[in-house]
Design a protein around this motif. Structure first.
Motif, PDB file in Angstrom:
ATOM      1  N   ASP A 198       0.781  -1.273  -0.039  1.00 57.44           N
ATOM      2  CA  ASP A 198       0.087   0.211  -0.047  1.00 57.44           C
ATOM      3  C   ASP A 198       0.750   1.248   0.032  1.00 57.44           C
ATOM      4  N   ASP A 199       2.072   1.175   0.697  1.00 57.87           N
ATOM      5  CA  ASP A 199       2.759   2.259   0.579  1.00 57.87           C
ATOM      6  C   ASP A 199       3.576   2.583  -0.470  1.00 57.87           C
ATOM      7  N   GLU A 200       4.009   1.405  -1.272  1.00 62.44           N
ATOM      8  CA  GLU A 200       4.466   1.435  -2.660  1.00 62.44           C
ATOM      9  C   GLU A 200       3.554   2.176  -3.885  1.00 62.44           C
ATOM     10  N   LEU A 201       2.223   1.668  -3.691  1.00 64.16           N
ATOM     11  CA  LEU A 201       1.370   2.476  -4.373  1.00 64.16           C
ATOM     12  C   LEU A 201       0.976   3.700  -4.087  1.00 64.16           C
ATOM     13  N   ALA A 202       0.967   4.102  -2.935  1.00 64.67           N
ATOM     14  CA  ALA A 202       0.792   5.601  -2.577  1.00 64.67           C
ATOM     15  C   ALA A 202       2.153   6.274  -3.103  1.00 64.67           C
ATOM     16  N   GLN A 203       3.263   5.820  -2.944  1.00 63.29           N
ATOM     17  CA  GLN A 203       4.294   6.452  -3.482  1.00 63.29           C
ATOM     18  C   GLN A 203       4.126   6.704  -5.216  1.00 63.29           C
ATOM     19  N   ARG A 204       3.724   5.658  -5.924  1.00 62.89           N
ATOM     20  CA  ARG A 204       3.446   5.813  -7.294  1.00 62.89           C
ATOM     21  C   ARG A 204       2.655   6.830  -7.470  1.00 62.89           C
ATOM     22  N   ARG A 205       1.356   6.868  -6.834  1.00 58.72           N
ATOM     23  CA  ARG A 205       0.174   7.908  -7.131  1.00 58.72           C
ATOM     24  C   ARG A 205       0.986   9.298  -6.940  1.00 58.72           C
ATOM     25  N   GLN A 206       1.793   9.474  -5.862  1.00 61.23           N
ATOM     26  CA  GLN A 206       2.404  10.867  -5.519  1.00 61.23           C
ATOM     27  C   GLN A 206       3.349  11.190  -6.608  1.00 61.23           C
ATOM     28  N   ARG A 207       4.182  10.208  -7.055  1.00 57.23           N
ATOM     29  CA  ARG A 207       4.991  10.477  -8.020  1.00 57.23           C
ATOM     30  C   ARG A 207       4.596  10.940  -9.424  1.00 57.23           C
ATOM     31  N   ALA A 208       3.316  10.203  -9.863  1.00 56.46           N
ATOM     32  CA  ALA A 208       2.358  10.759 -10.869  1.00 56.46           C
ATOM     33  C   ALA A 208       2.009  12.156 -10.574  1.00 56.46           C
ATOM     34  N   ALA A 209       1.470  12.455  -9.481  1.00 53.47           N
ATOM     35  CA  ALA A 209       1.080  13.714  -9.304  1.00 53.47           C
ATOM     36  C   ALA A 209       2.008  14.799  -9.242  1.00 53.47           C
ATOM     37  N   ASP A 210       3.178  14.525  -8.686  1.00 58.10           N
ATOM     38  CA  ASP A 210       4.313  15.295  -8.705  1.00 58.10           C
ATOM     39  C   ASP A 210       4.844  15.819  -9.974  1.00 58.10           C
ATOM     40  N   LEU A 211       4.929  14.585 -11.054  1.00 59.55           N
ATOM     41  CA  LEU A 211       5.499  14.795 -12.195  1.00 59.55           C
ATOM     42  C   LEU A 211       4.698  15.309 -13.265  1.00 59.55           C
ATOM     43  N   ALA A 212       3.297  15.065 -13.068  1.00 55.62           N
ATOM     44  CA  ALA A 212       2.283  15.590 -14.056  1.00 55.62           C
ATOM     45  C   ALA A 212       2.483  16.925 -14.631  1.00 55.62           C
ATOM     46  N   PRO A 213       2.738  17.988 -13.802  1.00 58.34           N
ATOM     47  CA  PRO A 213       2.806  19.441 -14.361  1.00 58.34           C
ATOM     48  C   PRO A 213       4.235  19.441 -15.479  1.00 58.34           C
ATOM     49  N   GLU A 214       5.166  18.686 -15.103  1.00 54.27           N
ATOM     50  CA  GLU A 214       6.079  18.655 -15.983  1.00 54.27           C
ATOM     51  C   GLU A 214       6.034  18.179 -17.319  1.00 54.27           C
ATOM     52  N   TYR A 215       4.998  17.409 -17.181  1.00 52.01           N
ATOM     53  CA  TYR A 215       4.490  16.858 -18.600  1.00 52.01           C
ATOM     54  C   TYR A 215       3.203  17.491 -19.183  1.00 52.01           C
ATOM     55  N   ARG A 216       3.106  18.570 -18.724  1.00 54.22           N
ATOM     56  CA  ARG A 216       1.634  19.244 -19.155  1.00 54.22           C
ATOM     57  C   ARG A 216       0.308  18.533 -18.956  1.00 54.22           C
ATOM     58  N   SER A 217       0.261  17.873 -17.651  1.00 48.76           N
ATOM     59  CA  SER A 217      -0.819  17.012 -17.303  1.00 48.76           C
ATOM     60  C   SER A 217      -1.375  17.487 -16.215  1.00 48.76           C
TER      61      SER A 217
END
Length: 175
Positions: free
Chosen positions: A153-172
């Motif tokens: 569950d912690d690793e899944l939360a980390q993946r979701r957070q990484r996706a949210a953190d990187l989204a603006p860099e990729y115009r998302s």
């Protein structure tokens, strides 16, 4: 003045540094990742197209698909197998194999496989960049039939957070 009266701009010279690309899901250069409940193959990358577009082979199991999101680039899906439920600006539509869906830039959308069977589609994004984002957010796997990693569950939360953190860099934007 009509379009036929205007001089067309010259076509640039051929760039011999760019090479022919032939890609397939079984190709040795294909990178596979596990992401959003699916298995994605990076068939044609932005690096290969000088940033013009990327092409991703998406295998979506029943229940798979990304959360609602939007981005400032065009995204086109061609369903090869199965069916997928697309939500576009809040309206749901089921799309079956043989159909192509274009998502205009900036429009809120997502998709989900609710069919009870696997589905497969090609996704083209123009300009490229989604391929890089997926590679940074997903987990690399050995191939189409490789199982997804078993994440805590912690690793899944980390993946979701990484996706949210990187989204603006990729115009998302995740919604």
């Amino acid at each position: 003045m009509s379009a036929s009266d205007r001089a067309a701009p010259a076509i640039p010279d051929d760039d011999p540094t760019r090479t022919l690309t032939i890609a397939g899901p079984d190709g040795p250069a294909t990178t596979w990742i596990s992401l959003a409940g699916g298995t994605y193959a990076m068939l044609i990358t932005g690096e290969q197209t000088n940033g013009r577009y990327c092409l991703i082979d998406m295998r979506i199991p029943d229940g798979g698909g990304p959360p609602p999101h939007r981005h400032d680039f065009e995204e086109m899906f061609t369903l090869l197998e199965g069916e997928i439920e697309f939500t576009f600006r809040g309206e749901k539509r089921t799309v079956r194999a043989g159909s192509t869906v274009n998502i205009p830039a900036n429009a809120p959308h997502n998709f989900r496989n609710t069919s009870g069977a696997p589905a497969r589609m090609l996704c083209m994004c123009t300009p490229a960049g989604q391929d890089e984002y997926f590679l940074r957010v997903g987990d690399r796997i050995a191939g189409a039939d490789a199982p997804p990693p078993r994440l805590t569950d912690d690793e899944l939360a980390q993946r979701r957070q990484r996706a949210a953190d990187l989204a603006p860099e990729y115009r998302s934007e995740l919604l």
